[in-house]
Design a protein around this motif. Structure first.
Motif, short mmCIF file in Angstrom:
data_model
loop_
_atom_site.label_atom_id
_atom_site.label_comp_id
_atom_site.label_asym_id
_atom_site.label_seq_id
_atom_site.Cartn_x
_atom_site.Cartn_y
_atom_site.Cartn_z
N ASP A 1 -13.55 4.72 -4.18
CA ASP A 1 -14.05 4.98 -5.76
C ASP A 1 -13.16 3.58 -6.34
N GLU A 2 -11.69 3.58 -5.99
CA GLU A 2 -12.15 2.79 -6.86
C GLU A 2 -11.20 1.72 -6.80
N VAL A 3 -11.46 1.05 -5.35
CA VAL A 3 -11.11 -0.45 -4.92
C VAL A 3 -12.41 -0.74 -3.66
N LYS A 4 -13.23 -2.18 -4.34
CA LYS A 4 -14.47 -2.01 -3.37
C LYS A 4 -13.62 -2.80 -2.30
N ALA A 5 -14.27 -2.72 -1.19
CA ALA A 5 -13.75 -3.57 0.18
C ALA A 5 -14.39 -4.82 0.26
N SER A 6 -14.91 -4.99 -0.81
CA SER A 6 -15.45 -6.66 -1.58
C SER A 6 -13.77 -7.33 -2.20
N VAL A 7 -13.24 -7.20 -2.37
CA VAL A 7 -12.54 -6.90 -3.26
C VAL A 7 -10.65 -7.43 -2.79
N LEU A 8 -11.17 -6.59 -1.52
CA LEU A 8 -9.89 -7.22 -0.04
C LEU A 8 -10.43 -8.06 0.04
N GLU A 9 -11.44 -8.41 0.30
CA GLU A 9 -11.98 -9.22 1.43
C GLU A 9 -12.29 -10.40 0.85
N GLU A 10 -12.00 -9.94 -0.24
CA GLU A 10 -11.57 -11.71 -1.56
C GLU A 10 -10.57 -12.27 -1.60
N ALA A 11 -9.56 -11.34 -0.83
CA ALA A 11 -8.47 -11.61 -1.44
C ALA A 11 -7.35 -11.90 0.06
N GLY A 12 -8.17 -11.57 0.67
CA GLY A 12 -7.82 -13.01 2.32
C GLY A 12 -7.19 -10.63 2.94
N VAL A 13 -7.06 -9.34 2.46
CA VAL A 13 -6.68 -8.62 2.98
C VAL A 13 -7.36 -7.60 3.47
N LYS A 14 -6.56 -6.65 3.94
CA LYS A 14 -7.07 -5.49 4.94
C LYS A 14 -6.93 -3.67 4.80
N LEU A 15 -7.34 -2.67 4.90
CA LEU A 15 -7.12 -1.72 4.50
C LEU A 15 -7.74 -0.97 5.60
N HIS B 1 1.13 10.43 0.05
CA HIS B 1 1.30 9.54 -0.01
C HIS B 1 0.93 8.20 -1.27
N THR B 2 1.43 6.94 -0.48
CA THR B 2 1.72 5.62 -2.13
C THR B 2 0.42 5.92 -2.61
N GLU B 3 0.34 5.73 -4.15
CA GLU B 3 -0.45 6.02 -5.61
C GLU B 3 -1.10 4.32 -5.12
N VAL B 4 -2.67 4.87 -4.95
CA VAL B 4 -3.74 4.08 -4.20
C VAL B 4 -3.23 2.56 -5.60
N LYS B 5 -2.59 2.66 -6.89
CA LYS B 5 -2.45 1.41 -7.34
C LYS B 5 -0.91 0.33 -7.12
N ASP B 6 -0.43 1.30 -6.66
CA ASP B 6 0.89 0.88 -6.46
C ASP B 6 0.76 0.76 -4.98
N LEU B 7 0.49 0.95 -3.77
CA LEU B 7 -0.03 0.47 -2.49
C LEU B 7 -1.30 -0.98 -2.65
N ALA B 8 -1.89 -1.35 -3.46
CA ALA B 8 -3.21 -1.98 -3.69
C ALA B 8 -2.11 -3.48 -4.16
N LYS B 9 -1.02 -2.77 -5.74
CA LYS B 9 -0.45 -4.06 -5.69
C LYS B 9 0.58 -4.55 -4.65
N GLU B 10 1.14 -3.71 -3.92
CA GLU B 10 2.03 -4.57 -2.63
C GLU B 10 0.88 -5.88 -1.61
N LEU B 11 -1.05 -5.07 -1.53
CA LEU B 11 -1.33 -6.20 -0.92
C LEU B 11 -1.51 -7.25 -1.49
N GLY B 12 -0.68 -7.51 -3.35
CA GLY B 12 -1.27 -8.03 -4.03
C GLY B 12 -3.14 -7.79 -4.88
N ILE B 13 -3.10 -6.92 -4.39
CA ILE B 13 -4.80 -6.79 -5.54
C ILE B 13 -3.86 -5.61 -7.25
#
Length: 205
Positions: free
Chosen positions: A68-82, A190-202
């Motif tokens: 719900d909070e992080v679109k796969a396209s956002v990760l793809e654009e950033a060059g990272v994956k989940l 689990h790590t909060e979504v926003k915190d793990l996303a930040k570790e990914l650079g998002i």
């Protein structure tokens, strides 16, 4: 048994040797094909989240929060994956993904070999504190967890995986690099979504 030094258990990164050995272990994709763990983060920075069993309502809410909070396209654009890995039968992956309408890849490790290799050895039903990703709590969460489990198919009952196994959140890659480690100490850890996303650079709001 809970570790004596909880913070060290949670955050100590796997050694180079441990990561190399773990990378050679195999997990199943949703079609039952075996792939090595290392292939999941060989070419790009990747968050690998080990969830609990496939009927765990708390982990379902975590996967749903990412969806719900992080679109796969956002990760793809950033060059990272989940990717996610559960400890049940791979045949539950497709109904699990369908239930949550998630675009993210999910794998299965029914032997728990990757869990153990990376130090996720804790088995417990201890709840711990409420994270923000947990929207349904108490009996409402339990009821939904049971219903959702049944909705994935009665034939899969007993194949969901170890009910006490805890998982964790790691960031690897490209190649044999570990950037982040969070081994769960409770079933809500689990790590909060926003915190793990930040570790990914998002950054997400």
């Amino acid at each position: 048994m809970a570790p004596k030094d909880k913070e060290a258990f949670r955050t100590t990164k796997p050694s180079a040797e441990e990561l190399e050995k773990a990378s050679k272990l195999e997990v199943f994709d949703e079609d039952g094909n075996k792939v090595t763990l290392g292939s999941l983060f060989e070419h790009q920075k990747t968050a690998v989240v080990w969830i609990r069993h496939f009927y765990c309502g708390r982990c379902q809410q975590y996967v749903q929060a990412w969806t719900d909070e992080v679109k796969a396209s956002v990760l793809e654009e950033a060059g990272v994956k989940l990717v996610f890995i559960g400890c049940g039968d791979y045949k539950l992956i497709k109904p699990y993904r369908s239930l949550l309408s998630t675009p993210y890849a999910i794998y299965a490790d029914p032997t728990k070999s990757t869990y153990i290799a990376l130090g996720m050895t804790l088995r417990t039903l201890e709840k711990g504190e409420d994270p923000t990703y947990l929207k349904k709590r108490g009996w409402a969460g339990i009821k939904d967890s049971i219903f959702d489990g049944l909705s994935m198919g009665l034939k899969y009952i007993g194949k969901q995986g170890d009910m006490k196994q805890l998982g964790g959140d790691f960031i690897f890659g490209p190649g044999l690099q570990c950037h982040y480690t969070n081994r769960m100490l409770t079933t809500r850890d689990h790590t909060e979504v926003k915190d793990l996303a930040k570790e990914l650079g998002i950054e997400i709001s």
